[in-house]
Motif scaffolding. Structure first.
Motif, PDB file in Angstrom:
ATOM      1  N   LYS A 221       0.822  -1.205   0.000  1.00  0.00           N
ATOM      2  CA  LYS A 221       0.000   0.000   0.000  1.00  0.00           C
ATOM      3  C   LYS A 221       0.850   1.245   0.000  1.00  0.00           C
ATOM      4  N   ARG A 222       2.050   1.106   0.550  1.00  0.00           N
ATOM      5  CA  ARG A 222       2.909   2.262   0.644  1.00  0.00           C
ATOM      6  C   ARG A 222       4.004   2.256  -0.411  1.00  0.00           C
ATOM      7  N   MET A 223       3.927   1.299  -1.312  1.00  0.00           N
ATOM      8  CA  MET A 223       5.026   1.194  -2.262  1.00  0.00           C
ATOM      9  C   MET A 223       4.578   1.385  -3.713  1.00  0.00           C
ATOM     10  N   SER A 224       3.411   0.858  -4.047  1.00  0.00           N
ATOM     11  CA  SER A 224       3.020   0.942  -5.443  1.00  0.00           C
ATOM     12  C   SER A 224       1.511   0.842  -5.574  1.00  0.00           C
ATOM     13  N   ILE A 225       0.980   1.402  -6.659  1.00  0.00           N
ATOM     14  CA  ILE A 225      -0.466   1.351  -6.830  1.00  0.00           C
ATOM     15  C   ILE A 225      -0.955  -0.053  -7.156  1.00  0.00           C
ATOM     16  N   ALA A 226      -0.032  -0.950  -7.448  1.00  0.00           N
ATOM     17  CA  ALA A 226      -0.433  -2.329  -7.748  1.00  0.00           C
ATOM     18  C   ALA A 226      -1.117  -2.984  -6.564  1.00  0.00           C
ATOM     19  N   ASN A 227      -1.026  -2.358  -5.408  1.00  0.00           N
ATOM     20  CA  ASN A 227      -1.656  -2.933  -4.214  1.00  0.00           C
ATOM     21  C   ASN A 227      -3.148  -3.153  -4.420  1.00  0.00           C
ATOM     22  N   THR A 228      -3.774  -2.299  -5.203  1.00  0.00           N
ATOM     23  CA  THR A 228      -5.218  -2.431  -5.397  1.00  0.00           C
ATOM     24  C   THR A 228      -5.557  -3.760  -6.068  1.00  0.00           C
ATOM     25  N   TRP A 229      -4.726  -4.162  -7.016  1.00  0.00           N
ATOM     26  CA  TRP A 229      -4.988  -5.425  -7.697  1.00  0.00           C
ATOM     27  C   TRP A 229      -4.765  -6.606  -6.762  1.00  0.00           C
ATOM     28  N   VAL A 230      -3.726  -6.508  -5.972  1.00  0.00           N
ATOM     29  CA  VAL A 230      -3.474  -7.564  -4.979  1.00  0.00           C
ATOM     30  C   VAL A 230      -4.632  -7.640  -4.001  1.00  0.00           C
ATOM     31  N   GLY A 231      -5.097  -6.475  -3.583  1.00  0.00           N
ATOM     32  CA  GLY A 231      -6.219  -6.424  -2.654  1.00  0.00           C
ATOM     33  C   GLY A 231      -7.482  -7.013  -3.259  1.00  0.00           C
ATOM     34  N   ALA A 232      -7.653  -6.806  -4.559  1.00  0.00           N
ATOM     35  CA  ALA A 232      -8.831  -7.374  -5.215  1.00  0.00           C
ATOM     36  C   ALA A 232      -8.765  -8.901  -5.199  1.00  0.00           C
ATOM     37  N   VAL A 233      -7.567  -9.440  -5.364  1.00  0.00           N
ATOM     38  CA  VAL A 233      -7.405 -10.900  -5.291  1.00  0.00           C
ATOM     39  C   VAL A 233      -7.747 -11.386  -3.882  1.00  0.00           C
ATOM     40  N   VAL A 234      -7.280 -10.635  -2.885  1.00  0.00           N
ATOM     41  CA  VAL A 234      -7.575 -10.996  -1.488  1.00  0.00           C
ATOM     42  C   VAL A 234      -9.076 -11.063  -1.271  1.00  0.00           C
TER      43      VAL A 234
END
Lengths: 147, 439
Positions: B261-274
């Motif tokens: 969350k603090r490193m890259s916007i790709a977190n949103t996609w990872v979060g969607a997988v979660v």
């Protein structure tokens, strides 16, 4: 916090850093392990406080500067006729937020690493202290039972 | 109900009260108020935290309306903090916070303001850092983000219910409990990692670790005592595949999503997988295999996350920027809106695939088309207008859209018997029907 308390006390959030300060209780017979824990916590607290206070102040200051420069570009004053502070729309502020985030990225990365390390160390020390206290209590119990 | 309207009339620009407004409107849609209360709790919980929380399921707790109100009060307090903090010289008696809230519940606007001021006054005092056992359930509930996890348990239950096998109650209960515990663990670790950041964001600054109501050690122990039995329960009591998915999801959430969350916007996609994994877990709990139906259900939830989260994050750009969170809404606003729209449309496509995979009858894409089109329309409005009102509309729509979609899906589920008949007629081509476990 009252003088006779045997616990730590946590206060309201700081004005600048939004972090809650903790006053640590120093027990009379503090073991070296416990002292290490307390010092680690104090250091982390001081570090966090410094970082966030400075960071938040920078944010507010830069935000004000941004608003001022934008308003000036538009030919408006900081305060309108009623004395209210003029604000920019969310879309205009978005430029500032994006810019601020990217400028502070490195700083945050470093802080993250630092914070994670400290957090783990403190928690681990807490675990050690808890274990030591539990063993001490068991030994004391055993002694009492024997008598 | 009256109380809620008062909230709105105070002019506090307050997302929960809009939501409650929606809540009342939604009553007309024949969704039970209970379920909506449930959603409201979920939403209030989300409001209280950093939005990007995806949680894992937890078995549904009976949260007293009190607790809900408390959460609501905390929300209000959060908003009020922005306005000048009232002086400490309040003429109110030193009643406990709970009493204040009780008054508020039946009182009018002034009552609600009383509660808010009492809480903010309470908040500005020094507190002893001692664990109070009577407060512990509430503290742990907030630590584990119980409302959000409860909602995720329901998505896992949806996955279980949609699986083309006879309903097995013990398995269902074990799966729900296991995923619930895993979710509590994941959420607790997430809060453990994010203490200084949570303190700085308005939504999350009332979390237990931030307020010092709980030590980090206790939080970790709680997480371990939920996570380990939870995963063990899933692995041994349900099946190893579900257990593995649960463990993987905890890892993904705590060790990938949270730092990212603090490193890259790709977190949103990872979060969607979660968010997509719980229904898959529900499905694998029922069938024991990871087949196309599970992936479709996961896909639907994956796509749903984007309009939901992107819309919500639109209003929080300032907090994200100051807090150092890398979110699309701050760094790539155009992408944020495009992705939200894209996934709204994807939901239409995925709904159409469901009958192809024999999960539902053909009535499902037809019946779900109106709601999918509506959310896509709101997604398009958000894309075009990019303002607060369109983002809020999209967000609130996403809140009722998902339960409704799952409900419709369930009612259109292809019955097991129907498939059996087909199997008899068409021979081996519907192999799944033949493998049905007999009760």
């Amino acid at each position: 916090p009252p003088a006779q308390s045997q616990n730590d006390w946590i206060g309201p959030p700081d004005k600048h850093s939004n972090l809650r300060p903790v006053i640590f209780y120093v027990p009379p017979e503090e073991s070296p392990l416990e002292r290490r824990l307390r010092e680690a916590r104090q250091e982390a607290q001081a570090c966090n406080q410094r970082f966030w206070a400075r960071h938040n102040q920078a944010f507010h200051q830069e935000k004000e500067e941004f608003i001022y420069s934008r308003l000036k570009a538009k030919g408006l004053q900081m305060r309108d006729e009623t004395g209210q502070k003029a604000t920019l729309s969310a879309e205009e502020m978005a430029d500032f937020y994006k810019d601020f985030l990217s400028r502070n990225f490195r700083k945050h990365m470093q802080y993250n690493r630092d914070w994670y390390k400290r957090n783990f160390t403190i928690t681990f020390l807490m675990g050690q202290v808890a274990l030591a206290r539990a063993l001490r209590w068991l030994r004391w119990k055993k002694k009492n039972v024997e008598h | 109900g009256l109380f809620m309207w008062r909230l709105k009339s105070t002019g506090v620009r307050h997302i929960p009260c809009q939501f409650l407004h929606l809540c009342r409107a939604a009553n007309d849609r024949l969704i039970t108020f209970q379920y909506f209360n449930f959603l409201k709790r979920m939403y209030v919980t989300q409001c209280n935290k950093d939005l990007s929380q995806r949680a894992k399921p937890k078995s549904d707790p009976v949260v007293s309306p009190f607790h809900e109100l408390q959460q609501l009060e905390q929300e209000k307090k959060v908003i009020h903090r922005i306005s000048p903090i009232p002086s400490a010289h309040q003429p109110w008696p030193e009643t406990s916070r709970r009493n204040e809230l009780r008054e508020v519940k039946s009182a009018a606007e002034t009552g609600s303001v009383t509660a808010v001021r009492a809480e903010s006054r309470d908040d500005r005092q020094w507190k002893e850092m001692k664990l109070r056992l009577d407060e512990l359930p509430g503290i742990l509930a907030r630590l584990s983000k119980i409302k959000l996890t409860a909602l995720v348990v329901s998505t896992a239950s949806a996955g279980f219910a949609m699986a083309p096998v006879p309903f097995d109650l013990p398995c269902f209960l074990l799966a729900s409990l296991g995923t619930g515990l895993a979710s509590c663990a994941a959420n607790s670790i997430n809060q453990f990692f994010e203490v200084p950041f949570d303190s700085n964001m308005n939504r999350t600054k009332n979390r237990p670790l931030v307020r010092g109501q709980l030590s980090p050690l206790l939080a970790v122990c709680f997480a371990a005592s939920c996570g380990i039995p939870g995963i063990a329960l899933l692995t041994l009591g349900v099946n190893p595949l579900t257990g593995a998915l649960g463990a993987f999801n905890i890892f993904l959430y705590t060790c990938c999503y949270t730092p990212m969350k603090r490193m890259s916007i790709a977190n949103t996609w990872v979060g969607a997988v979660v968010g997509a994994i719980p229904p898959v877990m529900g499905w694998t709990a029922a069938t024991g295999t990871l087949d196309a139906g599970a992936l479709l259900l996961g896909g639907i939830l994956y796509s749903w996350q984007f309009p939901h989260f992107n819309a919500l994050s639109w209003g929080l750009r300032e907090d994200y920027s100051r807090g150092g969170y890398c979110m699309m809404s701050v760094t790539h606003p155009g992408l944020c809106r495009r992705v939200a729209l894209r996934h709204c449309l994807a939901l239409i496509g995925l709904s159409a695939v469901a009958p192809v995979l024999d999960i539902t009858t053909w009535t499902f894409p037809i019946i779900s088309l109106p709601i999918n089109l509506y959310i896509s329309y709101l997604g398009f409005r958000f894309y075009r207008d990019a303002d607060r009102s369109s983002s809020r509309k999209l967000f609130f729509c996403s809140l009722w859209h998902l339960p409704m979609l799952l409900l419709v899906m369930f009612t259109c589920k292809k019955s097991v018997l129907e498939k059996e008949d087909k199997g008899d007629l068409l021979g081996e081509s519907h192999g799944r029907a033949v493998e049905i476990r007999l009760p």
